[in-house]
Design a protein around this motif. Structure first.
Motif, PDB file in Angstrom:
ATOM      1  N   MET A  97      -4.871  10.720   3.462  1.00 33.30           N
ATOM      2  CA  MET A  97      -4.637   9.570   4.344  1.00 33.30           C
ATOM      3  C   MET A  97      -4.120   8.385   3.559  1.00 33.30           C
ATOM      4  O   MET A  97      -3.227   7.670   4.014  1.00 33.30           O
ATOM      5  N   HIS A  98      -4.671   8.176   2.363  1.00 29.38           N
ATOM      6  CA  HIS A  98      -4.179   7.067   1.558  1.00 29.38           C
ATOM      7  C   HIS A  98      -2.752   7.305   1.122  1.00 29.38           C
ATOM      8  O   HIS A  98      -1.981   6.373   0.913  1.00 29.38           O
ATOM      9  N   LYS A 116      -4.330   4.548  -6.232  1.00 31.12           N
ATOM     10  CA  LYS A 116      -5.220   4.445  -5.069  1.00 31.12           C
ATOM     11  C   LYS A 116      -6.392   5.416  -5.183  1.00 31.12           C
ATOM     12  O   LYS A 116      -7.531   5.075  -4.853  1.00 31.12           O
ATOM     13  N   LEU A 135      -0.879   6.814   4.923  1.00 31.01           N
ATOM     14  CA  LEU A 135      -1.160   5.793   5.943  1.00 31.01           C
ATOM     15  C   LEU A 135      -0.135   4.656   5.945  1.00 31.01           C
ATOM     16  O   LEU A 135       0.395   4.291   7.002  1.00 31.01           O
ATOM     17  N   GLY A 136       0.160   4.110   4.761  1.00 35.89           N
ATOM     18  CA  GLY A 136       1.117   3.004   4.711  1.00 35.89           C
ATOM     19  C   GLY A 136       2.457   3.424   5.284  1.00 35.89           C
ATOM     20  O   GLY A 136       3.036   2.751   6.146  1.00 35.89           O
ATOM     21  N   PHE A 137       2.909   4.568   4.844  1.00 35.14           N
ATOM     22  CA  PHE A 137       4.166   5.121   5.326  1.00 35.14           C
ATOM     23  C   PHE A 137       4.121   5.333   6.840  1.00 35.14           C
ATOM     24  O   PHE A 137       5.067   5.007   7.559  1.00 35.14           O
ATOM     25  N   THR A 158       1.648   3.722  -6.390  1.00 39.33           N
ATOM     26  CA  THR A 158       1.510   5.177  -6.528  1.00 39.33           C
ATOM     27  C   THR A 158       0.114   5.650  -6.136  1.00 39.33           C
ATOM     28  O   THR A 158      -0.886   4.967  -6.369  1.00 39.33           O
ATOM     29  N   ILE A 159       0.070   6.826  -5.559  1.00 37.44           N
ATOM     30  CA  ILE A 159      -1.181   7.372  -5.043  1.00 37.44           C
ATOM     31  C   ILE A 159      -2.226   7.558  -6.146  1.00 37.44           C
ATOM     32  O   ILE A 159      -3.420   7.456  -5.886  1.00 37.44           O
ATOM     33  N   LEU A 175     -10.433   4.843  -5.145  1.00 37.92           N
ATOM     34  CA  LEU A 175     -11.375   5.610  -4.322  1.00 37.92           C
ATOM     35  C   LEU A 175     -12.511   6.176  -5.166  1.00 37.92           C
ATOM     36  O   LEU A 175     -13.674   6.155  -4.750  1.00 37.92           O
ATOM     37  N   VAL A 227      -9.353  12.109   2.981  1.00 39.79           N
ATOM     38  CA  VAL A 227      -9.233  10.663   2.744  1.00 39.79           C
ATOM     39  C   VAL A 227      -8.109  10.374   1.748  1.00 39.79           C
ATOM     40  O   VAL A 227      -7.307   9.455   1.932  1.00 39.79           O
ATOM     41  N   ALA A 276       0.827  -1.202   0.000  1.00 39.10           N
ATOM     42  CA  ALA A 276       0.000   0.000   0.000  1.00 39.10           C
ATOM     43  C   ALA A 276       0.863   1.254   0.000  1.00 39.10           C
ATOM     44  O   ALA A 276       0.473   2.291  -0.531  1.00 39.10           O
TER      45      ALA A 276
END
Lengths: 284, 296
Positions: free
Chosen positions: A156-157, A114, A160-162, A110-111, A118, A153, A106
């Protein structure tokens, strides 16, 4: 023969300082000029762009939204991430590896991908909305695209993993025996968390929170895609000012304000933490 | 003698194995598990949804749904060449940035840990600075730097490989420096002394003793820098040009402007790629070692 280790520093040091100083100098210096349109800058230097920033409620509001969403995202990331990090760090089975792998994947995907997910999840006829409508929680499709919740949100994505990985390494430095000792002496789970884990991990959490906050302040992708052109954070505005309005001086000003506010907030947090420590409000 | 020993064994506390029996309310543990499950659902659902939706069976204009209706792999075969070009550029850029970061970062880390310069904390703060600068600021700063250099020399670096490379190298290097520094600080100097006193040369000692010990840190740093470069948008978006974009930027424009279901397919491929890299790393050094050195 003695090795001169400091000689090894020189190449990296020179390259880093050259890249930092030149790039930062150019845009900071550019921010004091006036945009003449089509990317040209005036010869004269003044503070016009900065006056414009601090007298225009739109710009000030953008700064406020950037700080607000970043702070909210940081707080939520820590709250959501700490229990997970604790669980993985204290687990003794092979499951720990699998759970960890989930977090690392996660972190590294790359964001943009993600955010893509979403958008599909929150689409008007996606399963989440159909489920919520069916249960009766909502009476019309809920979306996070184009509002501040969506930006938070998305951030956060991004973090969050980091954040979990960071907190994991913090918790790993705290020996498990401390918790055992407290338990043997009759402390409840809550008390162990409250009086042992939290104080010991607080310095690490603070450093992690500042890193997450810095990441969020500079995050462009999630804010741009989930803001949907309605929520403007400073990074989104900077990109627009460069790519659409081609106003390099104003973009430089926005970038300078962003950079300075990040630095100021970091310094302020470090200072406050030191004060708290001195006042013995924080056991660290 | 035997008697004494058995007596000592009685005095010594018994070695405990396994965790202590948990006190407190049982629902506390359940709550923790539930909470963590929700966190995982939050964390992983977007990627699962992308993979699921990539099996989109409909035509170009049908709405993307998850779970997909009449699943098929058709979009995997319709990924346009532009996306493969972008992926290729991203791989090349990530690899090159990682290589550069290692070449500059490993010596720098050695220099930071082993030299005793007066302003060492300041120097290591400087090496960390690229991570403190917001990514978008780095992007615009490099763009304007290239304009300035271009105006002076006629060589514009934006939209070229070199231009992108410098930006990516700039943010990738601190990761390698951070992870290698972390390992070096725990390095046992006696290992090197032993090698030297047994007659190994300086270089041989470094090759055969130092390097193998710091390798997990190098792998961790390399992984971080590759992934940061591979997923970057805020810097690349300023430094790419039409027809010369990295994969995340291509994806970004795809989401913003002209959506094409095939990007779901290529995005799924990237997710699988990340998974494979991770499994490789797990085999190579183990995730735990990776993370222990990863605490910057």
């Amino acid at each position: 023969m003695k090795v001169r280790w400091e000689l090894l520093l020189i190449p990296g040091f020179l390259i880093t300082i050259l890249l930092i100083v030149s790039s930062q100098y150019v845009f900071l210096q550019g921010s004091f000029h006036r945009d003449l349109g089509l990317g040209r800058l005036s010869e004269a230097m003044n503070l016009g762009n900065y006056f414009k920033f601090f007298s225009d409620t739109f710009y000030l509001n953008t700064l406020w939204i950037t700080i607000k969403t970043s702070a909210l995202a940081t707080l939520s990331t820590i709250l959501l991430g700490f229990p997970v990090a604790y669980l993985i760090a204290r687990m003794r089975s092979r499951w720990a590896m699998i759970l960890l792998a989930g977090v690392v994947v996660a972190t590294f995907v790359t964001i943009v991908i993600k955010v893509f997910g979403l958008i599909i999840i929150f689409s008007a006829d996606g399963w989440l909305n159909r489920f919520l409508l069916w249960v009766g929680f909502i009476d019309r499709p809920y979306t996070i695209i184009g509002n501040e919740v969506g930006v938070v949100v998305g951030l956060m994505h991004f973090t969050l993993g980091f954040g979990v990985l960071l907190l994991y390494s913090v918790i790993q430095t705290i020996p498990r025996s401390y918790e055992d000792a407290a338990q043997i002496h009759g402390a409840s789970r809550w008390r162990v968390h409250w009086r042992i884990m939290l104080p010991l991990s607080l310095p690490g959490i603070t450093v992690g929170a500042l890193m997450i906050f810095n990441m969020s302040m500079g995050a462009f992708t999630s804010a741009a895609l989930l803001g949907g052109g309605r929520v403007f954070t400073l990074p989104v505005l900077i990109q627009r000012t460069v790519m659409m309005e081609i106003k390099y001086a104003m973009a430089g000003t926005l970038a300078a304000v962003l950079l300075v506010s990040v630095i100021l907030i970091n310094l302020l947090s470090v200072y406050l933490l030191k004060r708290l420590k001195a006042a013995r409000l924080v056991i660290a | 003698m035997m008697e004494m020993r058995s007596e000592m064994a009685v005095i010594q506390p018994r070695a405990r194995s396994g965790p202590l029996p948990k006190r407190g309310l049982p629902w506390g543990r359940w709550f923790h598990w539930l909470y963590c499950s929700l966190s995982y659902i939050f964390l992983l659902s977007p990627m699962i949804v992308v993979i699921g939706a990539s099996l989109h069976g409909g035509e170009y204009y049908t709405a993307i749904k998850f779970p997909p209706e009449d699943p098929s792999f058709q979009w995997y075969f319709k990924i346009p060449a532009a996306q493969f070009h972008a992926l290729g550029l991203s791989f090349l850029l990530g690899g090159a940035a990682t290589l550069g970061a290692c070449l500059v970062g490993i010596p720098a880390a050695l220099g930071i840990v082993r030299s005793n310069l007066p302003l060492k904390t300041l120097i290591s703060a400087l090496f960390r600075a690229p991570l403190q600068i917001p990514a978008i600021v780095t992007g615009i700063a490099f763009l304007q730097l290239y304009f300035l250099v271009g105006d002076a020399t006629g060589l514009y670096a934006q939209g070229t490989f070199l231009g992108l490379y410098l930006g990516h190298f700039f943010v990738a290097t601190p990761y390698v420096i951070g992870t290698v520094t972390a390992i070096l600080q725990r390095f046992d100097n006696r290992l090197e002394e032993a090698a030297l006193s047994l007659g190994a040369s300086r270089w041989r000692t470094f090759r055969r003793v130092t390097l193998p010990v710091i390798m997990p840190g190098v792998y961790a740093g390399a992984l971080y820098s590759f992934m940061v470069s591979f997923g970057d948008v805020p810097i690349s978006i300023f430094l790419t040009a039409p027809g010369f974009t990295t994969y995340p930027v291509e994806l970004f424009y795809g989401l913003e402007n002209d959506f094409d279901p095939s990007i779901l397919a290529s995005a799924s491929l990237v997710i699988f790629f990340c998974l494979i890299v991770l499994l490789g790393m797990q085999k190579l050094v183990g995730l735990e070692a990776l993370l222990r050195s990863g605490s910057r």
